[in-house]
Structures are given as C-alpha cells and as structure tokens.
Design an enzyme around this catalytic site. Sequence first.
Site, mmCIF file in Angstrom:
data_model
loop_
_atom_site.group_PDB
_atom_site.id
_atom_site.type_symbol
_atom_site.label_atom_id
_atom_site.label_comp_id
_atom_site.label_asym_id
_atom_site.label_seq_id
_atom_site.Cartn_x
_atom_site.Cartn_y
_atom_site.Cartn_z
ATOM 1 N N ASN A 45 -5.067 2.275 15.461
ATOM 2 C CA ASN A 45 -4.550 3.634 15.662
ATOM 3 C C ASN A 45 -3.069 3.559 16.009
ATOM 4 O O ASN A 45 -2.705 3.006 17.040
ATOM 5 C CB ASN A 45 -5.334 4.309 16.803
ATOM 6 C CG ASN A 45 -5.073 5.804 16.857
ATOM 7 O OD1 ASN A 45 -4.068 6.283 16.344
ATOM 8 N ND2 ASN A 45 -5.965 6.522 17.494
ATOM 9 N N LYS A 72 -16.219 16.508 9.626
ATOM 10 C CA LYS A 72 -16.446 15.175 10.203
ATOM 11 C C LYS A 72 -17.937 14.892 10.278
ATOM 12 O O LYS A 72 -18.717 15.741 10.694
ATOM 13 C CB LYS A 72 -15.819 15.099 11.601
ATOM 14 C CG LYS A 72 -15.832 13.701 12.194
ATOM 15 C CD LYS A 72 -14.964 13.635 13.443
ATOM 16 C CE LYS A 72 -15.014 12.256 14.094
ATOM 17 N NZ LYS A 72 -14.485 11.196 13.232
ATOM 18 N N THR A 129 -4.387 -1.689 8.883
ATOM 19 C CA THR A 129 -5.727 -1.853 8.327
ATOM 20 C C THR A 129 -6.698 -2.211 9.427
ATOM 21 O O THR A 129 -6.430 -3.132 10.194
ATOM 22 C CB THR A 129 -5.710 -3.017 7.313
ATOM 23 O OG1 THR A 129 -4.553 -2.894 6.526
ATOM 24 C CG2 THR A 129 -6.953 -3.012 6.466
ATOM 25 N N GLY A 156 0.809 -1.229 0.000
ATOM 26 C CA GLY A 156 0.000 0.000 0.000
ATOM 27 C C GLY A 156 0.832 1.264 0.000
ATOM 28 O O GLY A 156 0.526 2.198 0.747
ATOM 29 N N LYS A 193 -1.046 -1.785 -8.475
ATOM 30 C CA LYS A 193 -0.578 -1.305 -9.780
ATOM 31 C C LYS A 193 0.956 -1.328 -9.736
ATOM 32 O O LYS A 193 1.543 -1.618 -8.713
ATOM 33 C CB LYS A 193 -1.026 0.147 -10.007
ATOM 34 C CG LYS A 193 -2.509 0.286 -10.274
ATOM 35 C CD LYS A 193 -2.798 1.583 -11.033
ATOM 36 C CE LYS A 193 -3.213 2.684 -10.058
ATOM 37 N NZ LYS A 193 -3.631 3.919 -10.742
ATOM 38 N N MET A 242 -1.098 7.221 4.123
ATOM 39 C CA MET A 242 -0.274 6.632 5.182
ATOM 40 C C MET A 242 0.930 5.935 4.564
ATOM 41 O O MET A 242 2.044 6.032 5.061
ATOM 42 C CB MET A 242 -1.090 5.593 5.962
ATOM 43 C CG MET A 242 -2.035 6.142 6.979
ATOM 44 S SD MET A 242 -1.255 6.283 8.603
ATOM 45 C CE MET A 242 -1.332 4.533 9.112
ATOM 46 N N HIS A 290 -13.180 18.135 16.583
ATOM 47 C CA HIS A 290 -12.697 17.859 15.232
ATOM 48 C C HIS A 290 -13.106 18.969 14.275
ATOM 49 O O HIS A 290 -14.018 19.741 14.559
ATOM 50 C CB HIS A 290 -13.251 16.519 14.730
ATOM 51 C CG HIS A 290 -12.589 15.324 15.339
ATOM 52 N ND1 HIS A 290 -12.954 14.814 16.566
ATOM 53 C CD2 HIS A 290 -11.555 14.549 14.897
ATOM 54 C CE1 HIS A 290 -12.191 13.770 16.844
ATOM 55 N NE2 HIS A 290 -11.338 13.581 15.863
ATOM 56 N N ALA A 300 -3.185 -2.753 14.480
ATOM 57 C CA ALA A 300 -3.468 -1.551 15.263
ATOM 58 C C ALA A 300 -4.421 -0.617 14.528
ATOM 59 O O ALA A 300 -4.093 -0.128 13.457
ATOM 60 C CB ALA A 300 -2.175 -0.817 15.576
#
Lengths: 264, 264, 264, 264
Positions: A126, A158, A99, A9, A37, A14, A154, A124
Amino acid sequence: MTINIILAGPRGRMGREAVNMVSQESDFKLVACIDRKNGGKEVKDIQGLPPLHVPVYENAEECFEVVKADVFIDLTVPEVGYYHTKLALENNMRPVVGTTGFTDEQLNEVAELSKSKKLGCIIAPNFAVGAVLMMKFSQMAAKYFSDVEIIEKHHDRKLDAPSGTAKKTAELIMQSRDYKKQGHPEEEETIRGARGAEMDGMHIHSVRLPGLVAHQEVIFGSPGQTLSIKHDSLNRESFMDGIKLSVNHVMDMKELAYGMENIL
Amino acid sequence: MTINIILAGPRGRMGREAVNMVSQESDFKLVACIDRKNGGKEVKDIQGLPPLHVPVYENAEECFEVVKADVFIDLTVPEVGYYHTKLALENNMRPVVGTTGFTDEQLNEVAELSKSKKLGCIIAPNFAVGAVLMMKFSQMAAKYFSDVEIIEKHHDRKLDAPSGTAKKTAELIMQSRDYKKQGHPEEEETIRGARGAEMDGMHIHSVRLPGLVAHQEVIFGSPGQTLSIKHDSLNRESFMDGIKLSVNHVMDMKELAYGMENIL
Amino acid sequence: MTINIILAGPRGRMGREAVNMVSQESDFKLVACIDRKNGGKEVKDIQGLPPLHVPVYENAEECFEVVKADVFIDLTVPEVGYYHTKLALENNMRPVVGTTGFTDEQLNEVAELSKSKKLGCIIAPNFAVGAVLMMKFSQMAAKYFSDVEIIEKHHDRKLDAPSGTAKKTAELIMQSRDYKKQGHPEEEETIRGARGAEMDGMHIHSVRLPGLVAHQEVIFGSPGQTLSIKHDSLNRESFMDGIKLSVNHVMDMKELAYGMENIL
Amino acid sequence: MTINIILAGPRGRMGREAVNMVSQESDFKLVACIDRKNGGKEVKDIQGLPPLHVPVYENAEECFEVVKADVFIDLTVPEVGYYHTKLALENNMRPVVGTTGFTDEQLNEVAELSKSKKLGCIIAPNFAVGAVLMMKFSQMAAKYFSDVEIIEKHHDRKLDAPSGTAKKTAELIMQSRDYKKQGHPEEEETIRGARGAEMDGMHIHSVRLPGLVAHQEVIFGSPGQTLSIKHDSLNRESFMDGIKLSVNHVMDMKELAYGMENIL
C-alpha cells in the site's frame, strides 16, 4: 541531484499515473520503461502516456544491460515483479515495488540479496501514505487504549468483508495489546451480526454503499474519551506521494523494507 | 508492588476523581492528603470523598516528614504546586503534577532538582491520553502532508477561540513542517472569517454549540486522500487514565518530563 | 410509458453524463440533441458520446418543429437556456433546466408561461438530491434548535469562501428561526477568524484541502444533544439521480418549480 | 399565559430534571407532584429537588380532585402511567407521557378517550427532539435513496445490539422504500458478522466502547454522493427540550399523538 528511474508496467492504472508523476518531478528522470508489449517503441508512442522520448523494452535483462538507473519501480504482477526485483538488485539498482503477493521465501531471498548488495529495496502492498500512517498510529494508540473498534466503508461493488486493510490494522493492533474480549460480557445480538466481525476480541464493521470509495476509521475508547484515526481515499492519485517518498528514501537505505510503515 | 501516594488538592473536581481512582487501583495506596483545610481530619470526614482512614495535613512539610510515599500527586494551583513539587523531590518522592502555569524559570529549577536527585517528575498540562496522542500523531503526520486544518468544537460557554489545545497542536505541527500558505493563492472570503484563524499558513476553525463538550479534529490532505485524527472528550474521567499511567511511569524515570507526550 | 426527451448541451461535462444516463434508462428515449456545433450529424458522430442514431440540431426552433418530445433538458448557459426554456414551453414540452443564473424577471416570465400552458417546468441550481435534502432538513431542524453552525469542506482550488451552498443553507435556516447571536456573549477570538463567518448570528467555517471534493455538515446543538446533517459529493454522477427524478416528476406538474427542494 | 402542571414521578432521573425544568420555565407552573412516597410533604422536602412549596400526593385521584392543572406529565412506569393517563383525561387535563410499554389495547383506549374529551395527549417513547428528527429525516430520505446503512454507537455497558432506536429507524425506512438486498450480490464475509445485522436488506452496525454515550448515524448512498444524518446524545438534559415542546404543543391538540415525530 537527479534520480534516474526505470519503470515496469507503464500501461496499468497505477503505472500510467506513475509515469506522469515521474515525468513531472524535477528531481526524477525516467530513463526507460519495461512493458510486455511495445518493445522498440518510445513512451510517446503508447496511448495514454505523456509525449516522452524514452525507450521501451520488452525484455528486462536487455533493458538493464543497456540503460543504467538508480531506482527501479515495479508496478506489474507478482511473478514478473519478483523476477524483476532480483534482476534489478543484481544490476545495482534499488527496487521500489508496488506488486503484492510475494511468498515468504521470495521475500527472504530479496531481503538477503538486498543486504549483500547493500542496496535499498522497498516492497509496499500500500503506497497511500495516509493509510499506512493510520495503521501505524493505531498500533501506537493500542498501547494506551484497551478497547478499539474498526469501521471500514467501501463502494458496494466490493466483494470481501472486512477489507484487507481492516484485517491488517487489527493484526497490527494485536501486536501491541493483550487479548481483550470487548463489549459487555453479557451483551446479546438480537439480530445476528450486529456487533460485527470479531478479531482478538475487537470488532470490525464493514459498510458498503454506492457513493463511497475507500474509507476506514479506527476508534479507541476509554472512560470519558475516544480517539479516532480516519483515512479517506478518493483515487489512485493518493499512491503517488508514497511512490515519490519511497524513491527518495530508498536511495539512503542499505536493505529491504517491507511495508511503507517501516520507512515512515 | 504497591505504590504509596500522597495527593494534594483532594477537594477540587480533578482531585476528587483522583482520590477515587487511587483508592480503587489495586497497586496504588493513598497514604495521605494535603488540603489547605481539614488538617487533622481523615479523608472519610470530607464531604464527597470515599470513606478512607487516610490522614489529611494542611502543611506539606509536616506531611512529608511524617508520611513516606513513592509518588506525590499535585492537583492544586501553580504557586502552591511549584512549592509542593520542589519539597516532594527534596523528600525523595516523585511528583506527578497536573497544575499548569509554571514559569520557565520554575520549570528549569524543577528539572535540575529532579536530575540531581535522579528522581522522575512529570508535569502535564493535559492528562487526557487521547488528546496527547492526537497532538503527537499530528506532529508525525505533518512530516508527510503539507496541508492541514484544525476543527475544534466546544460547548458555547467557552470564552476563547481557538482553544489552547488547537494552538498547541498547530505549534507542534509547525515544528515538523515548513511554512506553507494553504488554500488557493487567490482565494477570497466573501464573508470575513470564513477561512478561520491562520497560524503559519494553516487554518483553525472554532465551533461553539450547546450539546458539545470538547472535541478536536486535525485533518491532513494530499491529492486523492485525507487523514484525520480526532479526539472527543466527555468529562474529567478521561484524565484518570493519564494520571494512572504517569504514576506508574514516573517510578522508572530519573528526570523531569514536561508534557505527557514525552512519556507516551 | 416511454418519455421522449430532447437534450441541449450534450458536450458539456454534465451534458455528456446526462446523454449516457438518458440512453440507459429504459423509460427514457433520447429523440434529439441541440448543440451549437455538429448540426446535421448524429450523436454517435460526436466524440465522447454513446453510439446513438439520434439527430443533432444547431437551431432549437428547427429541432422543436421537426421532433416532438415530452421533456426538454437544458444543460447550456443562462442566456441560451432562458431562450430554450420559453421555446420548449411554447412547443408543449416540459423543461428540466440545470442552467443557473436566470434573472428574477426571466423566472417570472417562465413561471407565467408554464402556468398558462399548464405544463410542468423545473429549474434547479443543484440536481444533487442529497444536497437539496440536506438544505431542506436543515430548514426543518432549525425550527427546533436555536443554535447551528455550518462546516463546508472543498478541494483547495476553490476560490470563494463560504461556498454558495453554505450561504443558501444559512438563508433557508434564517427563514425558519429568529435571529440569534450564538456562542458565549463575551467570547473572544485570540486569532482573528477563529469563529468563522457570521450570518444572522450563526457561524460558517470553510475548510480547503487537497484530497477533498465537496462536503458540507450542518450541526445543530441544544443542551445534551447535537443533530448533524452531512452531504458528501464525489463527482457529477450525483446529479444524474436528480435529473432522472425531475424528468419523471415534471410530467405530473402543471407549473414552474424553482429548486428541487420544491419537488422533494 | 401560564400552563399549570402536575408531574408524576419526581424522584426518578428524568423526573428530577423535569421538575427543575418546569420550575425554571417562566410560562410553566408546577402545581403538584404525584409520588408513591412522600404524600403530604412538599417538593422542597424531597432530597435532590428544588425548594418549592408545591404539595406532593401519593394518590392520583386525591391529587386531581384537589388541584386543577392544564397538563399532566407522567414519568413513572407503564402500569401506573396507563392508569394516571386515563384519570388525567377524565379530569380534563392533557397528559404528556414519557412512560413506554403501553399495550396496543391500552393505546387504543387512551386514543378514544382523548378524542371524545377533545383533549390533546402525547405519549412519547423518546423525548430527544434530535433523535426523533433523525428518524423522521431518514424516513423522508429513504424515498430518494435506495441504499442505506445504520451505525449506532453506545457505551460498552449496553446489553442489546442493535439498539431500539436503530431498529425503529430501520422500520420507518422500510415504510418508505421497497425491499432491497444491498451490497454486492456476491459479497462474502471472510469473518462472520462483518456486514452487520440485516433488516429488509439494509445493514445495521453496533459499536460498543467506553467513552461513548449514545450516538447514531444513518448513511444514505447513491452514485457520486452520500447523505448522513447523525444524532449524538450526551445526557438526559436532551429530553427536556422535548418535554417542554410537548407541553406547549399538547395545549393546541384535540387527540392522541403517539411518538413526537407526529408533532414535529
């Protein structure tokens, strides 16, 4: 000792930061990337990534056959991530997975596989070390303070309120205290919603404003004192410390840890 | 089960609140007080104390001989406190001591006595649970964040800066991190003192204003995030939770704990 | 009514955002840019700028001769900015200048020219409306509170402490209060610097940590209460509101305003 | 110049502190008190009051006939306060009234009487200068920020939410901005109440915890920045500065001011 890493990824937000981080750490070495890809190219050929002569594979099985690594970092999507994670363990690599969205069944399967292979694995939701510590400390403090409220703030794009982190924090707090209906027993909202959302007798307040990013404060109160634990997140850079820590930590583990709180 | 308690120093500011607290807790029972005045009277006869038919002794030896208790709370001064603490252990009571200022030698002696008698003993410079947790969490967080600054705020009648709590927090942080000279290596103060007091490369800032009481915030920073732990103290009421907790806890202990951080 | 705008300095970090902002506001129309490179091209030909068919001039005189506008925005450097500002006024345009560093003499000259032409002109060292309001409110509050401290927090790549904004805030406060030596008259720093930098008897504290951006809190205290005014800045986006406001405001002005505080 | 003062309501919690404050200010002189008990005694004879040889009257008419003063401070209850206020004006004294709850009709009557007598009069629901400034600054900031949320925090013995001050702040903000439905247009509460109470599209959050006293933070946000104005109240001492200021200010006024915001 250098830790060899395969990363899946690399083009996501990220992923991009993680490729940069891995390439800059002196103890880490990126040995391959998995991307749906760009198979056959090198990392340097992909726009936005650093100029590394590191091969890119579209197929995880092929990649794992050709390239050997110590740790496998997955920053893709749940279905793919689950498949990658199992495959990595079977190929004797330790997965560090950002993920989220694995089912309980999938988690159990990974846990068993990890244990039988005696290989560490970290999944995880987070990677922000600060957010994870905020939750951990909140759970600890709840043993000594029976009253607590959560304020999360936030940006105003959101959609959901309260935030996932706020709910998770409340759930952790619930595990270390008895139910308590907080506030004055006869308190009254003269405008509905003033006292916020209620979970297990505690209250959660969601602020949404332009100019904010992602912030949460957990406030504990008892006669004469308050204790507050606050996390302010500015950007995805905050996750890199957590990934770094996980890569180092997973080398010494022999089974699955779900959530960074279990390795901090 | 009721815990019988003897309390020394009932007329001090902490002592007065403690007498009230003990008399209101359903599981606690005040069975005697030790006061350097008022021997022979009852608690009810002392101004500012609740109307309790509880005897007051001027002499600790006499008191311990006549009255038996499970726990002995000392809120006097160091010299007296030290003598009381030893005497209480010898008379098979568990001391909970809020008096600070014991020498290392005295602490060692109490530790040995406590161990040999297999009786718990708690000596705590700070009974505010929130302050103790703030220090404990700061020490834990320092393992994961290499940068930290402390802001402590007090009323403007305070003489010393930084506060004792700020220094103690910094010392605890020093135990769990390597020295780091923080800030930009070439940073410059255009007005002396701007960057605060330095301890082990970290910085401490002392704010003094009317309208403040006693507050401290420990701020950890890493790329993209900050984690803050804050304690706000309003009044001595905040110590009562800590004394209560200590009284309950000391019953299950078999040796000395110095500092509430060791029982939380 | 549409306000026609010429902008100088479109490739700088502020300039780029300002070009975007102007092109998105329905009441604003970008009619030309002045850039020391790219003369003869169009905005759309410059990397990072939006696809606008707006001409770019290297020479301000030529630009002002050919293109007529209501407002001239300058986001260049002091020497150039000063020259541009005068030229714009002479060509009957109202300057909005984000360039700082004009000498007093230069400011006087611009002030006179602005007045004689009866054309508004805004020169602002800080376009963040929130920061300017923070300073304005602090100056107002200082009339009623004799005690105040300033805490400013920035990322740890900042070289100078205290920040320019903190010093400017202190100067504004000094204008509305008498000198007061704050804190306890006999207070003592047990570690040098704890009480921060002193200006006119008030104290300024500079925190530097990774994970911070640019923050300032001004805290006023009097018996029983504190009043705090805090500004948190995330990025340059915060300046766009101030430029927008200035462009609208300068249309109704007839002379120079130095600093946005004079138009808020 | 000394300001002679008559005070009504010396035994209430505010009254007691006010008597102390007046007796300590060198420019103020307490010349009489009005109390519904203790007529014929002196202030020194009333428990909890300072040892002053100042006469106490039960009847306001009698008091005003015998004793002449510049300012009349009323800290009683609405019905009595209204009657006292009128009587004071008729007797050529300037009222400073902390009693809330006057009807509009009563306020109008006092306003007219004050004007016709050309005597200042201050009626203030809140004497905490910091709280009044917080509201004033919030109203000013609302002109420049279209998004704002209010967080108010109080001890958990408070019955109503949101607080009166929060509602008043929101009303003042409404006067200086157009209606705006804040937050994401499609935002959703997954637990009811998360987004707080809504007034005119803005959101108010009420936190209730032991260890808190009375706190309010008004947070304005726009792209890239937030501006926060916060008031923390510790105790009634905070009202004394406001009463002092009002007494001095009312001497120079010639009509009624309702709310301290109109004299700051």
